[in-house]
Design a protein around this motif. Structure first.
Motif: not given
Lengths: 311, 305
Positions: A7-25
């Motif tokens: 469950r905790r691993t799955l919860q990492m996915i939104p965090t990672i996506l948010a980070v990717v988004l921020i770096i990208f912008f």
């Protein structure tokens, strides 16, 4: 337990996506590109054909949302893109950097824990004593001294003057190369741990169950060993977890200073070269490390404190 | 009543706050006979708990014993080495506290917390001690003791935790149990059970009890003799029945009158609850007050009023 990890691993996915988004912008608004940094190195990039060719090759002509989409879909297949500089897949650029960074973070934390926790304990057992005062003043100094300055100081004393240890560089399996950067990196978490431990011990010493233990006729050494330590560890663990997690990010300056071939120094070089896929990859690794360490800390809680259950 | 040698005899015990600070106890003297239950009553802050903690040697700085003596079986506890005092603590003189919720170590199983008594005082190994801990849990009427021994404090109710505390305190069959407000934090329905348990176990083992409480009902039910404390002084000491029927000290009379009583409104109409300061005569507190009143007039001073 396994369910918790999944469950905790799955919860990492939104965090990672948010980070990717921020770096990208961030990198889509930061001025300059890989090409301008090549020009800054003195290469002739005025040829329109070459420019067009490179832009085409790296997909830089696509609008930001399309590039983001391509990046995210690649990410799902563990494809972090191609490095602009070396034309290698980012994953193979990152891979050799990973272990040195992990090594440095763990070594720094080991130093911090082995020195900081006992210092905090000893200080708390004699509050107001000379030892307590000296330790806490040192701890505050340790927290406020800039790492790079401390690193330089260590280099100067132990490498240059005494010649005991190599001043910089990395050799696989070489402890001698690890010591100085690990200490430079570990001093601030060590100071923080000493302070947290001291506060934790003083807190627990006032707990009712310590009075009960005294009423039972428990000796002072046994009191500290069997009743106080474990309760303090619960408090200290939080600080330790956050520290190890953020150490990889904090190591950037130290890695650069000691020419340590880790994620941090890679990040600095890649930012300078605007090698954006590698920068993104490096940041992702740092974030992942933080998330994984936090999960491990939560698991460790459950082992130490029976009131906490992971399920 | 014939007077056997006291088990514990406190003489002129003075406790101060800091080396030059105010007196918290102004010379307490009391005897506890073997096997008796002695009640200590008084308002909050009158020094009941401090008396108990002084006997245990558990006063926390800046509180310190400034004078007097505490004799237990021909030895002055205040003159003993720290080591000798520690060996007595828990083994011969045990104590239970007011807050069962926080008095147990949250990260150690209750079985091990009881077993620790046998390990430190009886020199047993942990395996044997754990077996004895289960027996001890059984003796305080904790259901399915073997299972509960592996539980942690947070898994038990307040009443159960206090039973665990009693099991710890009585594990080594002490001569004296100091019970500092043992049921104050508990549900009224649970109180009676816990008190009964303390009473039964201590009677069976011949353990003397120093019961500290501000609950006069509890004292009346449990104790043979009662000492009344006010502002760091023991002001009256009597057999329980006599104290309730014929309180000698004006402060005690005030204390008894301040109890809310069921049916008092029917008798006297709707009134505010009585406060101590309203009924205790001015001279009965402070420096003009008589220091100790007993039926035999021991250590009698001026009895006002």
């Amino acid at each position: 337990m396994i369910g918790f990890i999944v469950r905790r691993t799955l919860q990492m996915i939104p965090t990672i996506l948010a980070v990717v988004l921020i770096i990208f912008f961030i990198f889509s608004v930061v001025p300059g590109s890989f090409l301008t940094s090549l020009m800054a190195e003195g290469r002739n990039m005025t040829n329109a054909d070459t420019l067009a060719h490179l832009n085409e090759q790296f997909g830089l002509n696509d609008p930001v949302p399309v590039r983001l989409w391509n990046y995210v879909t690649g990410l799902l297949q563990f494809d972090l893109g191609i490095s602009y500089r070396t034309r290698e897949p980012v994953t193979s650029v990152l891979a050799p950097r990973l272990w040195p960074s992990v090594q440095l973070a763990l070594a720094a934390m080991t130093f911090a824990a082995v020195v900081g926790i006992p210092l905090g304990f000893l200080a708390a057992l004699r509050p107001g004593s000379l030892f307590d005062g000296v330790t806490m003043v040192t701890a505050v100094s340790g927290l406020s001294v800039p790492e790079f300055w401390l690193g330089l100081l260590l280099m100067y004393v132990f490498a240059l003057q005494l010649g005991w240890l190599p001043s910089f560089g990395y050799q696989p399996g070489s402890l001698r190369h690890l010591i100085l950067p690990a200490i430079a990196l570990g001093v601030s978490p060590m100071a923080l741990l000493a302070r947290t431990t001291r506060a934790g011990v003083l807190d627990v010493m006032n707990a009712d169950f310590v009075r009960t233990a005294r009423a039972k006729g428990v000796s002072e050494p046994r009191l500290v060993r069997a009743h106080i330590t474990r309760n303090v560890l619960v408090l200290v663990l939080t600080t330790m977890g956050l520290q190890i997690g953020s150490l990889m990010g904090q190591a950037i300056v130290i890695e650069k200073l000691f020419s340590w071939p880790g994620i941090g120094s890679l990040l600095v070089d890649s930012v300078a070269a605007r090698d954006i896929p590698v920068v993104q990859g490096a940041v992702l690794v740092i974030v992942l490390w933080f998330l994984i360490i936090n999960m491990l800390v939560d698991l460790a809680y459950a082992l130490i404190d029976p009131r906490i259950k992971v399920a | 009543m014939s007077n056997p040698d006291p088990l514990l005899s406190v003489r002129d015990l003075r406790v101060k706050l800091g080396r030059h600070g105010a007196h918290i106890l102004h010379g307490i003297s009391l005897d506890i006979l073997p096997g008796e239950t002695y009640g200590l009553v008084g308002e909050s802050g009158s020094g009941k708990s401090v008396t108990g903690l002084s006997i245990m040697g558990l006063l926390k700085r800046p509180l310190n014993v400034a004078g007097g003596s505490i004799h237990y079986q021909d030895q002055n506890l205040l003159k003993l080495s720290r080591r000798a005092r520690r060996d007595l603590r828990g083994d011969r003189i045990a104590m239970i506290f007011q807050e069962p919720m926080t008095a147990l170590n949250p990260v150690v199983s209750i079985g091990n917390q009881i077993a620790e008594m046998f390990v430190i005082h009886r020199g047993m190994g942990w395996t044997e001690a754990r077996l004895r801990a289960v027996e001890a849990l059984d003796s305080v009427q904790v259901p399915s003791p073997a299972e509960r021994a592996r539980a942690y404090p947070h898994q038990l109710s307040g009443g159960m935790r206090q039973r665990v505390m009693i099991a710890i305190a009585l594990a080594c069959r002490p001569d004296l149990l100091i019970a500092d407000e043992p049921t104050t934090a508990l549900d009224v329905t649970v109180q009676a059970g816990v008190l009964k348990l303390i009473h039964e176990l201590c009677t069976a083992e011949g353990t003397a009890v120093l019961l500290v409480s501000h609950d006069l009902g509890v004292i009346a039910n449990m104790c043979q003799r009662v000492g009344v404390m006010d502002r760091g002084r023991l002001i009256e000491e009597q057999d329980t029945a006599a104290l309730f029927s014929n309180p000698l000290h004006p402060y005690t009379r005030g204390l008894l009158a301040a109890r809310p009583r069921l049916g008092s409104r029917v008798e006297g109409g709707r009134k505010r609850l009585t406060e101590l300061d309203e009924i205790v005569p001015d001279g009965a507190r402070g420096h003009d007050a008589p220091t100790l009143v007993t039926p035999r007039g021991r250590r009698e001073a001026r009895v006002a009023a």
